[in-house]
Design a protein around this motif. Structure first.
Motif, PDB file in Angstrom:
ATOM      1  N   ILE A 231      21.859 -11.289 -23.980  1.00 35.70           N
ATOM      2  CA  ILE A 231      21.971 -10.353 -25.099  1.00 35.70           C
ATOM      3  C   ILE A 231      22.106  -8.918 -24.623  1.00 35.70           C
ATOM      4  CG2 ILE A 231      19.491  -9.905 -25.440  1.00 35.70           C
ATOM      5  CD1 ILE A 231      20.122 -10.166 -28.504  1.00 35.70           C
ATOM      6  N   TYR A 232      21.807  -8.662 -23.333  1.00 33.37           N
ATOM      7  CA  TYR A 232      21.854  -7.302 -22.803  1.00 33.37           C
ATOM      8  C   TYR A 232      23.192  -6.991 -22.155  1.00 33.37           C
ATOM      9  CZ  TYR A 232      16.845  -7.097 -23.599  1.00 33.37           C
ATOM     10  OH  TYR A 232      15.607  -7.101 -24.181  1.00 33.37           O
TER      11      TYR A 232
ATOM     12  N   PRO B 124      19.781  -2.430 -21.868  1.00 32.17           N
ATOM     13  CA  PRO B 124      18.588  -2.952 -21.191  1.00 32.17           C
ATOM     14  C   PRO B 124      17.282  -2.313 -21.652  1.00 32.17           C
ATOM     15  CG  PRO B 124      20.343  -2.551 -19.612  1.00 32.17           C
ATOM     16  CD  PRO B 124      20.817  -1.979 -20.915  1.00 32.17           C
ATOM     17  N   GLU B 125      17.346  -1.067 -22.118  1.00 29.04           N
ATOM     18  CA  GLU B 125      16.126  -0.375 -22.550  1.00 29.04           C
ATOM     19  C   GLU B 125      15.601  -0.877 -23.892  1.00 29.04           C
ATOM     20  OE1 GLU B 125      18.668   2.565 -20.187  1.00 29.04           O
ATOM     21  OE2 GLU B 125      18.985   1.029 -21.732  1.00 29.04           O
ATOM     22  N   GLU B 126      16.409  -1.613 -24.638  1.00 27.17           N
ATOM     23  CA  GLU B 126      16.018  -2.042 -25.978  1.00 27.17           C
ATOM     24  C   GLU B 126      15.153  -3.295 -25.927  1.00 27.17           C
ATOM     25  OE1 GLU B 126      19.056  -1.419 -29.220  1.00 27.17           O
ATOM     26  OE2 GLU B 126      20.399  -1.382 -27.476  1.00 27.17           O
ATOM     27  N   TYR B 127      14.220  -3.353 -26.870  1.00 30.90           N
ATOM     28  CA  TYR B 127      13.272  -4.475 -26.927  1.00 30.90           C
ATOM     29  C   TYR B 127      13.875  -5.634 -27.718  1.00 30.90           C
ATOM     30  CZ  TYR B 127       9.120  -7.172 -28.194  1.00 30.90           C
ATOM     31  OH  TYR B 127       8.211  -8.175 -28.386  1.00 30.90           O
TER      32      TYR B 127
ATOM     33  N   LEU C 257       3.340 -13.029 -36.396  1.00 34.38           N
ATOM     34  CA  LEU C 257       2.603 -12.174 -35.469  1.00 34.38           C
ATOM     35  C   LEU C 257       2.988 -10.715 -35.705  1.00 34.38           C
ATOM     36  CD1 LEU C 257       3.010 -14.319 -32.215  1.00 34.38           C
ATOM     37  CD2 LEU C 257       1.052 -14.245 -33.777  1.00 34.38           C
ATOM     38  N   PRO C 258       2.109  -9.797 -35.356  1.00 35.40           N
ATOM     39  CA  PRO C 258       2.397  -8.382 -35.622  1.00 35.40           C
ATOM     40  C   PRO C 258       3.539  -7.854 -34.768  1.00 35.40           C
ATOM     41  CG  PRO C 258       0.456  -8.591 -34.233  1.00 35.40           C
ATOM     42  CD  PRO C 258       0.805  -9.982 -34.689  1.00 35.40           C
ATOM     43  N   THR C 259       4.269  -6.902 -35.321  1.00 40.58           N
ATOM     44  CA  THR C 259       5.275  -6.184 -34.544  1.00 40.58           C
ATOM     45  C   THR C 259       4.563  -5.220 -33.603  1.00 40.58           C
ATOM     46  OG1 THR C 259       6.880  -6.327 -36.339  1.00 40.58           O
ATOM     47  CG2 THR C 259       7.257  -4.637 -34.667  1.00 40.58           C
ATOM     48  N   ILE C 260       4.922  -5.272 -32.348  1.00 43.48           N
ATOM     49  CA  ILE C 260       4.236  -4.439 -31.360  1.00 43.48           C
ATOM     50  C   ILE C 260       4.790  -3.018 -31.409  1.00 43.48           C
ATOM     51  CG2 ILE C 260       3.596  -4.226 -28.933  1.00 43.48           C
ATOM     52  CD1 ILE C 260       2.621  -6.787 -30.330  1.00 43.48           C
ATOM     53  N   SER C 261       3.920  -2.059 -31.583  1.00 46.12           N
ATOM     54  CA  SER C 261       4.336  -0.665 -31.630  1.00 46.12           C
ATOM     55  C   SER C 261       4.742  -0.187 -30.240  1.00 46.12           C
ATOM     56  CB  SER C 261       3.198   0.218 -32.160  1.00 46.12           C
ATOM     57  OG  SER C 261       2.114   0.218 -31.242  1.00 46.12           O
ATOM     58  N   ASP C 262       5.556   0.841 -30.198  1.00 47.56           N
ATOM     59  CA  ASP C 262       5.985   1.395 -28.912  1.00 47.56           C
ATOM     60  C   ASP C 262       4.785   1.875 -28.104  1.00 47.56           C
ATOM     61  OD1 ASP C 262       8.600   0.899 -29.599  1.00 47.56           O
ATOM     62  OD2 ASP C 262       9.010   2.946 -30.274  1.00 47.56           O
TER      63      ASP C 262
ATOM     64  N   LEU D 193      21.421  -0.952 -11.746  1.00 52.09           N
ATOM     65  CA  LEU D 193      20.293  -1.046 -12.670  1.00 52.09           C
ATOM     66  C   LEU D 193      18.956  -0.768 -11.996  1.00 52.09           C
ATOM     67  CD1 LEU D 193      21.487  -4.201 -14.610  1.00 52.09           C
ATOM     68  CD2 LEU D 193      21.236  -1.916 -15.586  1.00 52.09           C
ATOM     69  N   LEU D 194      18.973  -0.499 -10.695  1.00 55.12           N
ATOM     70  CA  LEU D 194      17.735  -0.292  -9.944  1.00 55.12           C
ATOM     71  C   LEU D 194      16.837   0.787 -10.549  1.00 55.12           C
ATOM     72  CD1 LEU D 194      16.022  -1.018  -7.461  1.00 55.12           C
ATOM     73  CD2 LEU D 194      17.386   0.611  -6.136  1.00 55.12           C
ATOM     74  N   PRO D 195      17.361   1.914 -11.049  1.00 55.58           N
ATOM     75  CA  PRO D 195      16.474   2.922 -11.648  1.00 55.58           C
ATOM     76  C   PRO D 195      15.710   2.433 -12.883  1.00 55.58           C
ATOM     77  CG  PRO D 195      18.622   3.866 -11.132  1.00 55.58           C
ATOM     78  CD  PRO D 195      18.756   2.387 -10.964  1.00 55.58           C
ATOM     79  N   LEU D 196      16.153   1.301 -13.455  1.00 59.88           N
ATOM     80  CA  LEU D 196      15.520   0.755 -14.660  1.00 59.88           C
ATOM     81  C   LEU D 196      14.670  -0.473 -14.350  1.00 59.88           C
ATOM     82  CD1 LEU D 196      18.620   0.905 -17.063  1.00 59.88           C
ATOM     83  CD2 LEU D 196      16.866   2.657 -16.704  1.00 59.88           C
ATOM     84  N   ARG D 197      14.338  -0.668 -13.089  1.00 56.71           N
ATOM     85  CA  ARG D 197      13.712  -1.912 -12.651  1.00 56.71           C
ATOM     86  C   ARG D 197      12.398  -2.226 -13.371  1.00 56.71           C
ATOM     87  NH1 ARG D 197      12.307  -1.242  -6.427  1.00 56.71           N
ATOM     88  NH2 ARG D 197      11.514  -3.353  -6.789  1.00 56.71           N
ATOM     89  N   GLN D 198      11.735  -1.235 -13.954  1.00 52.64           N
ATOM     90  CA  GLN D 198      10.458  -1.472 -14.624  1.00 52.64           C
ATOM     91  C   GLN D 198      10.630  -2.111 -15.998  1.00 52.64           C
ATOM     92  OE1 GLN D 198      11.964   1.427 -14.523  1.00 52.64           O
ATOM     93  NE2 GLN D 198      11.921   2.268 -16.588  1.00 52.64           N
ATOM     94  N   LEU D 199      11.855  -2.186 -16.502  1.00 53.95           N
ATOM     95  CA  LEU D 199      12.089  -2.718 -17.836  1.00 53.95           C
ATOM     96  C   LEU D 199      11.878  -4.228 -17.879  1.00 53.95           C
ATOM     97  CD1 LEU D 199      15.353  -0.799 -18.838  1.00 53.95           C
ATOM     98  CD2 LEU D 199      13.003  -0.287 -19.555  1.00 53.95           C
ATOM     99  N   ASN D 200      11.400  -4.711 -19.019  1.00 51.99           N
ATOM    100  CA  ASN D 200      11.186  -6.143 -19.188  1.00 51.99           C
ATOM    101  C   ASN D 200      12.490  -6.917 -19.095  1.00 51.99           C
ATOM    102  OD1 ASN D 200       9.460  -8.471 -19.978  1.00 51.99           O
ATOM    103  ND2 ASN D 200      10.755  -8.465 -21.784  1.00 51.99           N
ATOM    104  N   SER D 201      13.582  -6.315 -19.539  1.00 51.14           N
ATOM    105  CA  SER D 201      14.869  -7.005 -19.505  1.00 51.14           C
ATOM    106  C   SER D 201      15.326  -7.322 -18.088  1.00 51.14           C
ATOM    107  CB  SER D 201      15.936  -6.159 -20.208  1.00 51.14           C
ATOM    108  OG  SER D 201      16.054  -4.886 -19.584  1.00 51.14           O
ATOM    109  N   LEU D 202      14.775  -6.616 -17.103  1.00 48.17           N
ATOM    110  CA  LEU D 202      15.145  -6.841 -15.708  1.00 48.17           C
ATOM    111  C   LEU D 202      14.075  -7.602 -14.935  1.00 48.17           C
ATOM    112  CD1 LEU D 202      16.658  -3.335 -14.923  1.00 48.17           C
ATOM    113  CD2 LEU D 202      17.840  -5.393 -15.666  1.00 48.17           C
ATOM    114  N   ASN D 203      13.031  -8.022 -15.646  1.00 48.84           N
ATOM    115  CA  ASN D 203      11.946  -8.775 -15.019  1.00 48.84           C
ATOM    116  C   ASN D 203      12.307 -10.255 -15.036  1.00 48.84           C
ATOM    117  OD1 ASN D 203       9.465  -9.557 -13.955  1.00 48.84           O
ATOM    118  ND2 ASN D 203       8.454  -9.557 -15.954  1.00 48.84           N
TER     119      ASN D 203
END
Length: 292
Positions: free
Chosen positions: A37-38, A66-69, A114-119, A224-234
């Motif tokens: 989806i990304y 990639p930054e989007e949840y 389940l609840p929507t998780i806030s930012d 994409l290395l600068p964004l490595r902390q994102l869940n989409s790249l985990n």
């Protein structure tokens, strides 16, 4: 409306068979892949080719940055909306193809409310995990929801972190929020999984990894290395490439580790599938079409 689920382990050939089935039935495909989806990662996530997407309309492919949840609950909402739209347009069938088993379950069985998780909660929980590690997440869950932790996969870091997010957002144990009740859907569901002999599957995985490397996976991951902390790249693929860029793995070892971790992931998918008595195992599009 009949919704045809085509799933199976990674590299089993789901996408090609889904296109054949959808083309034969004159219908469209909804992707049930949590990474396809990304945008900006088509090689690593093995998105369907442009040729296949021109043959059959695909949905939920390369629609987010990639930054989007995104989540299984959002997939459930999106897939139900798309299926309803297809039915309104007079389509009798819809193909749902992918190996994200939580997404398949979300569509076919439904998820608990389940609840929507806030930012804020998401950022705080991610910071807690990054600073303290997965052992600290497990310790928090042991205090806040031992019943959930007892049945959770201790190696699934993403699932454990998300459980902590839900608990922090709702103020209640996740085990209390989960009912496990199957929702009624306004359409028929037929589930199929692509079956391969174990060695054949592993050979396909190894060949796919080699092809991804040839197709530019390293350049894609480096961008994409600068964004490595994102869940989409985990995920498998990026993790090994990032370790190679860090110098903790040499190139040969990184590629071999990627193959091994992909095989491990495929085994987990197979284990999940075995728990579902509704799944019919097939090897070709013709076998699926014969059952429709």
């Amino acid at each position: 409306m009949t919704v045809i689920i085509i799933t199976g382990p990674t590299a089993s050939g789901k996408s090609a068979i889904a296109v054949q089935v959808a083309e034969a039935l004159g219908c469209e495909i909804i992707s049930a892949d949590s990474r396809q989806i990304y945008r900006r990662m088509p090689v690593t996530t093995a998105v369907p080719s442009a040729a296949d997407r021109s043959r059959v309309p695909h949905h939920l492919i390369e629609t987010l940055e990639p930054e989007e949840y995104y989540s299984a609950s959002r997939f459930e909402e999106d897939a139900l909306r798309l299926i309803a739209d297809m039915e309104d347009r007079g389509l009798a069938h819809c193909v749902v193809c992918g190996g994200s088993m939580m997404y398949i379950d979300a569509l076919t069985r439904g998820l608990d409310e389940l609840p929507t998780i806030s930012d804020e909660v998401r950022a705080d929980t991610l910071r807690f995990f990054n600073e303290n590690g997965i052992d600290a997440v497990r310790a928090e869950l042991a205090k806040l929801d031992p019943a959930y932790l007892e049945q959770a996969d201790p190696a699934n870091h993403r699932r454990l972190v998300h459980a902590l997010e839900i608990i922090r957002e709702s103020g209640r144990p996740l085990s209390e929020l989960r009912t496990g009740q199957t929702k009624t859907r306004p359409f028929k569901i037929k589930k199929f999984a692509i079956e391969r002999y174990r060695q054949e599957l592993f050979d396909r995985i190894n060949q796919r990894v080699d092809q991804m490397i040839s197709d530019g996976m390293e350049d894609e991951a480096r961008a994409l290395l600068p964004l490595r902390q994102l869940n989409s790249l985990n995920t498998v693929g990026f993790k090994e490439m990032f370790q190679m860029f860090d110098g903790t793995l040499d190139r040969f070892t990184a590629i071999e580790r990627l193959k091994k971790n992909t095989r491990v992931y495929a085994k987990k998918q197979l284990t999940w599938l075995k728990r579902d008595p509704e799944v019919v195992y097939v090897t070709s599009a013709d076998e699926i079409l014969a059952c429709i």
